[in-house]
Design a protein around this motif. Structure first.
Motif, PDB file in Angstrom:
ATOM      1  N   VAL A 174       0.956  -1.154  -0.155  1.00  0.00           N
ATOM      2  CA  VAL A 174      -0.085   0.000  -0.066  1.00  0.00           C
ATOM      3  C   VAL A 174       0.850   1.199   0.190  1.00  0.00           C
ATOM      4  CG1 VAL A 174      -1.483   1.633   1.317  1.00  0.00           C
ATOM      5  CG2 VAL A 174      -1.984  -1.050   1.120  1.00  0.00           C
ATOM      6  N   GLU A 175       1.869   1.339   0.621  1.00  0.00           N
ATOM      7  CA  GLU A 175       2.974   2.409   0.678  1.00  0.00           C
ATOM      8  C   GLU A 175       3.354   2.852  -0.568  1.00  0.00           C
ATOM      9  OE1 GLU A 175       5.520   1.611   3.794  1.00  0.00           O
ATOM     10  OE2 GLU A 175       3.758   1.936   5.581  1.00  0.00           O
ATOM     11  N   ASP A 176       4.007   1.561  -1.171  1.00  0.00           N
ATOM     12  CA  ASP A 176       4.472   1.536  -2.638  1.00  0.00           C
ATOM     13  C   ASP A 176       3.520   2.536  -3.602  1.00  0.00           C
ATOM     14  OD1 ASP A 176       6.415   1.400  -4.726  1.00  0.00           O
ATOM     15  OD2 ASP A 176       5.490  -0.534  -5.094  1.00  0.00           O
ATOM     16  N   LEU A 177       2.254   1.798  -3.546  1.00  0.00           N
ATOM     17  CA  LEU A 177       1.198   2.183  -4.295  1.00  0.00           C
ATOM     18  C   LEU A 177       0.793   3.383  -4.222  1.00  0.00           C
ATOM     19  CD1 LEU A 177      -1.051  -1.075  -4.639  1.00  0.00           C
ATOM     20  CD2 LEU A 177       0.393  -0.072  -6.329  1.00  0.00           C
ATOM     21  N   THR A 178       0.678   3.899  -2.970  1.00  0.00           N
ATOM     22  CA  THR A 178       0.327   5.463  -2.479  1.00  0.00           C
ATOM     23  C   THR A 178       1.440   6.427  -2.980  1.00  0.00           C
ATOM     24  OG1 THR A 178      -0.912   4.456  -0.825  1.00  0.00           O
ATOM     25  CG2 THR A 178      -0.165   6.768  -0.617  1.00  0.00           C
ATOM     26  N   ALA A 179       2.721   5.915  -2.904  1.00  0.00           N
ATOM     27  CA  ALA A 179       3.890   6.690  -3.165  1.00  0.00           C
ATOM     28  C   ALA A 179       3.811   7.043  -4.479  1.00  0.00           C
ATOM     29  CB  ALA A 179       5.262   6.127  -2.790  1.00  0.00           C
ATOM     30  N   ARG A 180       3.340   5.945  -5.496  1.00  0.00           N
ATOM     31  CA  ARG A 180       3.374   6.361  -6.970  1.00  0.00           C
ATOM     32  C   ARG A 180       2.296   7.009  -7.169  1.00  0.00           C
ATOM     33  NH1 ARG A 180       4.529   0.752  -9.807  1.00  0.00           N
ATOM     34  NH2 ARG A 180       4.420  -0.265  -7.685  1.00  0.00           N
ATOM     35  N   SER A 181       1.000   7.266  -6.635  1.00  0.00           N
ATOM     36  CA  SER A 181      -0.124   7.867  -6.603  1.00  0.00           C
ATOM     37  C   SER A 181      -0.158   9.089  -6.889  1.00  0.00           C
ATOM     38  CB  SER A 181      -1.124   7.395  -5.670  1.00  0.00           C
ATOM     39  OG  SER A 181      -2.442   8.018  -5.999  1.00  0.00           O
ATOM     40  N   GLU A 182      -1.089   9.909  -7.889  1.00  0.00           N
ATOM     41  CA  GLU A 182      -1.107  11.153  -8.483  1.00  0.00           C
ATOM     42  C   GLU A 182      -2.094  11.776  -7.240  1.00  0.00           C
ATOM     43  OE1 GLU A 182      -2.298  11.497 -12.237  1.00  0.00           O
ATOM     44  OE2 GLU A 182      -0.474  10.356 -13.117  1.00  0.00           O
ATOM     45  N   THR A 183      -2.848  10.637  -6.538  1.00  0.00           N
ATOM     46  CA  THR A 183      -3.833  11.284  -5.386  1.00  0.00           C
ATOM     47  C   THR A 183      -3.145  11.438  -4.282  1.00  0.00           C
ATOM     48  OG1 THR A 183      -5.552  10.276  -6.823  1.00  0.00           O
ATOM     49  CG2 THR A 183      -6.106  10.804  -4.700  1.00  0.00           C
ATOM     50  N   GLU A 184      -3.479  12.377  -3.535  1.00  0.00           N
ATOM     51  CA  GLU A 184      -2.724  12.437  -2.130  1.00  0.00           C
ATOM     52  C   GLU A 184      -3.055  11.348  -1.234  1.00  0.00           C
ATOM     53  OE1 GLU A 184      -2.159  15.901   1.361  1.00  0.00           O
ATOM     54  OE2 GLU A 184      -2.844  16.407  -0.550  1.00  0.00           O
ATOM     55  N   ASN A 185      -4.492  11.013  -1.189  1.00  0.00           N
ATOM     56  CA  ASN A 185      -5.017  10.214  -0.183  1.00  0.00           C
ATOM     57  C   ASN A 185      -5.860   9.173  -0.815  1.00  0.00           C
ATOM     58  OD1 ASN A 185      -3.807  11.204   2.273  1.00  0.00           O
ATOM     59  ND2 ASN A 185      -5.130  13.016   1.718  1.00  0.00           N
ATOM     60  N   PRO A 186      -5.259   7.972  -1.670  1.00  0.00           N
ATOM     61  CA  PRO A 186      -6.185   7.336  -2.214  1.00  0.00           C
ATOM     62  C   PRO A 186      -7.193   6.509  -0.986  1.00  0.00           C
ATOM     63  CG  PRO A 186      -3.948   6.478  -2.013  1.00  0.00           C
ATOM     64  CD  PRO A 186      -3.891   7.743  -1.931  1.00  0.00           C
ATOM     65  N   ASP A 209      -4.321  -9.284  10.099  1.00  0.00           N
ATOM     66  CA  ASP A 209      -3.477  -8.828  11.278  1.00  0.00           C
ATOM     67  C   ASP A 209      -4.209  -7.593  11.760  1.00  0.00           C
ATOM     68  OD1 ASP A 209      -1.766  -6.753  12.632  1.00  0.00           O
ATOM     69  OD2 ASP A 209      -0.564  -8.668  12.955  1.00  0.00           O
ATOM     70  N   GLU A 210      -4.548  -7.204  12.747  1.00  0.00           N
ATOM     71  CA  GLU A 210      -5.573  -6.072  13.138  1.00  0.00           C
ATOM     72  C   GLU A 210      -4.942  -4.633  12.751  1.00  0.00           C
ATOM     73  OE1 GLU A 210      -9.158  -4.353  14.521  1.00  0.00           O
ATOM     74  OE2 GLU A 210      -8.523  -6.531  13.908  1.00  0.00           O
ATOM     75  N   ARG A 211      -3.347  -4.812  12.817  1.00  0.00           N
ATOM     76  CA  ARG A 211      -3.018  -3.502  12.430  1.00  0.00           C
ATOM     77  C   ARG A 211      -3.036  -3.056  11.110  1.00  0.00           C
ATOM     78  NH1 ARG A 211       2.462  -5.975  15.382  1.00  0.00           N
ATOM     79  NH2 ARG A 211       1.390  -7.899  14.616  1.00  0.00           N
ATOM     80  N   ILE A 212      -3.572  -3.935  10.132  1.00  0.00           N
ATOM     81  CA  ILE A 212      -3.779  -3.379   8.854  1.00  0.00           C
ATOM     82  C   ILE A 212      -4.877  -2.698   8.912  1.00  0.00           C
ATOM     83  CG2 ILE A 212      -4.400  -4.189   6.633  1.00  0.00           C
ATOM     84  CD1 ILE A 212      -2.746  -6.818   7.106  1.00  0.00           C
ATOM     85  N   ARG A 213      -6.192  -3.158   9.509  1.00  0.00           N
ATOM     86  CA  ARG A 213      -7.346  -2.373   9.481  1.00  0.00           C
ATOM     87  C   ARG A 213      -7.058  -1.092  10.267  1.00  0.00           C
ATOM     88  NH1 ARG A 213     -11.355  -6.247   9.442  1.00  0.00           N
ATOM     89  NH2 ARG A 213     -11.031  -8.467  10.095  1.00  0.00           N
ATOM     90  N   GLU A 214      -6.362  -1.177  11.359  1.00  0.00           N
ATOM     91  CA  GLU A 214      -6.176   0.340  12.228  1.00  0.00           C
ATOM     92  C   GLU A 214      -5.275   1.742  11.529  1.00  0.00           C
ATOM     93  OE1 GLU A 214      -4.537  -1.152  15.684  1.00  0.00           O
ATOM     94  OE2 GLU A 214      -6.571  -1.837  16.574  1.00  0.00           O
ATOM     95  N   HIS A 215      -4.326   0.976  10.675  1.00  0.00           N
ATOM     96  CA  HIS A 215      -3.584   1.965  10.216  1.00  0.00           C
ATOM     97  C   HIS A 215      -3.152   1.903   8.722  1.00  0.00           C
ATOM     98  CE1 HIS A 215      -1.986   2.577  14.321  1.00  0.00           C
ATOM     99  NE2 HIS A 215      -1.976   0.939  14.330  1.00  0.00           N
ATOM    100  N   VAL A 216      -3.687   1.269   7.859  1.00  0.00           N
ATOM    101  CA  VAL A 216      -3.719   1.112   6.426  1.00  0.00           C
ATOM    102  C   VAL A 216      -5.204   1.653   5.753  1.00  0.00           C
ATOM    103  CG1 VAL A 216      -3.149  -0.392   4.461  1.00  0.00           C
ATOM    104  CG2 VAL A 216      -1.812  -0.440   6.458  1.00  0.00           C
ATOM    105  N   VAL A 217      -6.089   0.922   6.339  1.00  0.00           N
ATOM    106  CA  VAL A 217      -7.280   1.065   5.536  1.00  0.00           C
ATOM    107  C   VAL A 217      -8.271   2.024   5.783  1.00  0.00           C
ATOM    108  CG1 VAL A 217      -9.727  -0.174   5.669  1.00  0.00           C
ATOM    109  CG2 VAL A 217      -7.504  -1.541   5.535  1.00  0.00           C
ATOM    110  N   THR A 218      -8.947   2.818   4.657  1.00  0.00           N
ATOM    111  CA  THR A 218      -9.963   3.936   4.948  1.00  0.00           C
ATOM    112  C   THR A 218     -11.260   3.443   4.773  1.00  0.00           C
ATOM    113  OG1 THR A 218      -9.738   4.261   2.456  1.00  0.00           O
ATOM    114  CG2 THR A 218      -8.348   5.403   3.546  1.00  0.00           C
ATOM    115  N   ASP A 219     -11.449   2.076   4.131  1.00  0.00           N
ATOM    116  CA  ASP A 219     -13.139   1.672   3.993  1.00  0.00           C
ATOM    117  C   ASP A 219     -13.020   0.038   4.446  1.00  0.00           C
ATOM    118  OD1 ASP A 219     -14.889   4.148   2.509  1.00  0.00           O
ATOM    119  OD2 ASP A 219     -12.667   3.783   2.075  1.00  0.00           O
TER     120      ASP A 219
END
Length: 252
Positions: free
Chosen positions: A71-83, A120-130
Motif C-alpha cells: 500500500v505504501e508503494d502504490l500510494t507513493a506512486r499515486s497522483e492522488t494524495e490520499n487514495p 492482522d488487526e494493524r492493517i485495519r487500524e493503520h492502512v485501511v480507509t474503508d
C-alpha cells in the motif's frame, strides 16, 4: 480513475476486467487497472504472507508487512494524495448503491483482497480507509467482492455507459427498485405488454413506470420505503397497494 488490486490470485481478474463495460471503460481511458500480487512484497526468502495467530486458534492470519509495504508503494506512486484503501471483509459495512456512488467520485482506489482466517488487526487500524462487505456471507477470499465493487463503481464513471441517463434510474439509484421492462413482440404466447407502453403518451408512460417502481419496491423490498420520502401521489399509490394486498390475502 486508477484502481489497484492487491491479491494473492491475480490470475482471477483478467477475465472480468478485459470484458464488457469494464474493458470499454479502460479503452476510453476512464479508468486504469493494476492487479498486484502482494506476495511480491514479502521480505522473507520464501515469500510467505501469513503466519499462525497469537493466542492460538484455527487458520492462518495475513501478516502486516507485505500489505503495509504494498500500500505504501502504490500510494507513493499515486497522483492522488490520499487514495481510498478498501479492505474486503465480512466485518465491514454492507455495500450499497450509495457507497458505489461515493466511491465513483474518487480518483484512486486500492482494494485489499484477503484470504485465510483474517488480517492482522494493524492493517485495519493503520492502512485501511474503508472496510466493506458485499453481504452477510463468507467467501473464500476478497477477490469476488472486489470485482463486484469495481463493476458497480466503474459503470458510474462519465461516458462509460454511453448514455449518462442509463444508470440514474437503475434499482437503488433512485431509492426504489426499477420498474418492469418489455420489448417486442407486444403479444408473446398471449402474454401482452401493458397498453400504456404502446400508447406513445410519454406522460402516461412515465406515470406508469413511477407507479410500478413503487409497487415493486413495496412488494419486494418494503424496507427501502422506511426512510424514503414519498410525495402525495406516491402516498396515494401506496394506500392502493396496501388495499390490494389486503384483498388478495382475504381471497386466499
Amino acid at each position: 480513475m486508477k484502481i489497484d488490486v492487491l491479491t494473492l490470485f491475480p490470475e482471477m481478474f483478467p477475465g472480468v476486467l478485459n470484458n464488457s463495460i469494464l474493458k470499454r471503460a479502460e479503452d476510453i481511458k476512464a479508468v486504469s487497472y493494476r492487479v498486484v500480487n502482494f506476495r511480491d512484497y514479502a521480505d522473507n526468502k520464501h515469500h510467505t504472507v501469513d503466519d499462525y495467530p497469537y493466542g492460538g486458534g484455527a487458520g492462518m492470519v495475513l501478516k502486516p508487512q507485505p500489505i503495509f509495504d504494498a500500500v505504501e508503494d502504490l500510494t507513493a506512486r499515486s497522483e492522488t494524495e490520499n487514495p481510498r484503501v478498501i479492505l474486503l471483509c465480512p466485518q465491514g459495512a454492507r455495500y450499497n448503491q450509495k457507497k458505489a456512488e461515493e466511491l465513483a467520485q474518487s480518483e484512486h482506489l486500492i482494494f485489499i483482497c484477503g484470504h485465510y482466517e483474517g488480517y492482522d488487526e494493524r492493517i485495519r487500524e493503520h492502512v485501511v480507509t474503508d472496510e466493506i462487505s458485499i453481504g452477510d456471507f463468507v467467501l473464500t477470499g476478497g477477490e469476488l467482492g472486489a470485482m463486484v465493487i469495481i463493476d458497480s463503481v466503474v459503470r458510474l464513471l462519465p461516458d462509460v455507459l454511453g448514455n449518462e441517463q442509463s444508470h440514474m434510474k437503475d434499482s437503488f439509484s433512485t431509492g426504489l427498485l426499477e420498474h418492469p421492462h418489455y420489448t417486442r413482440p407486444a403479444d408473446f404466447r398471449d402474454m401482452k405488454v401493458p397498453d400504456v407502453l404502446l400508447s406513445g403518451n410519454h406522460r402516461l408512460i412515465d406515470e406508469w413506470r413511477a407507479k410500478e417502481s413503487l409497487r415493486r419496491t413495496f412488494i419486494r423490498r418494503p424496507d427501502l420505503l422506511e426512510d424514503y420520502l414519498l410525495d402525495d401521489q406516491q402516498k396515494k399509490w401506496l394506500q392502493e397497494f396496501v388495499k390490494e394486498q389486503e384483498t388478495n390475502q382475504k381471497d386466499k
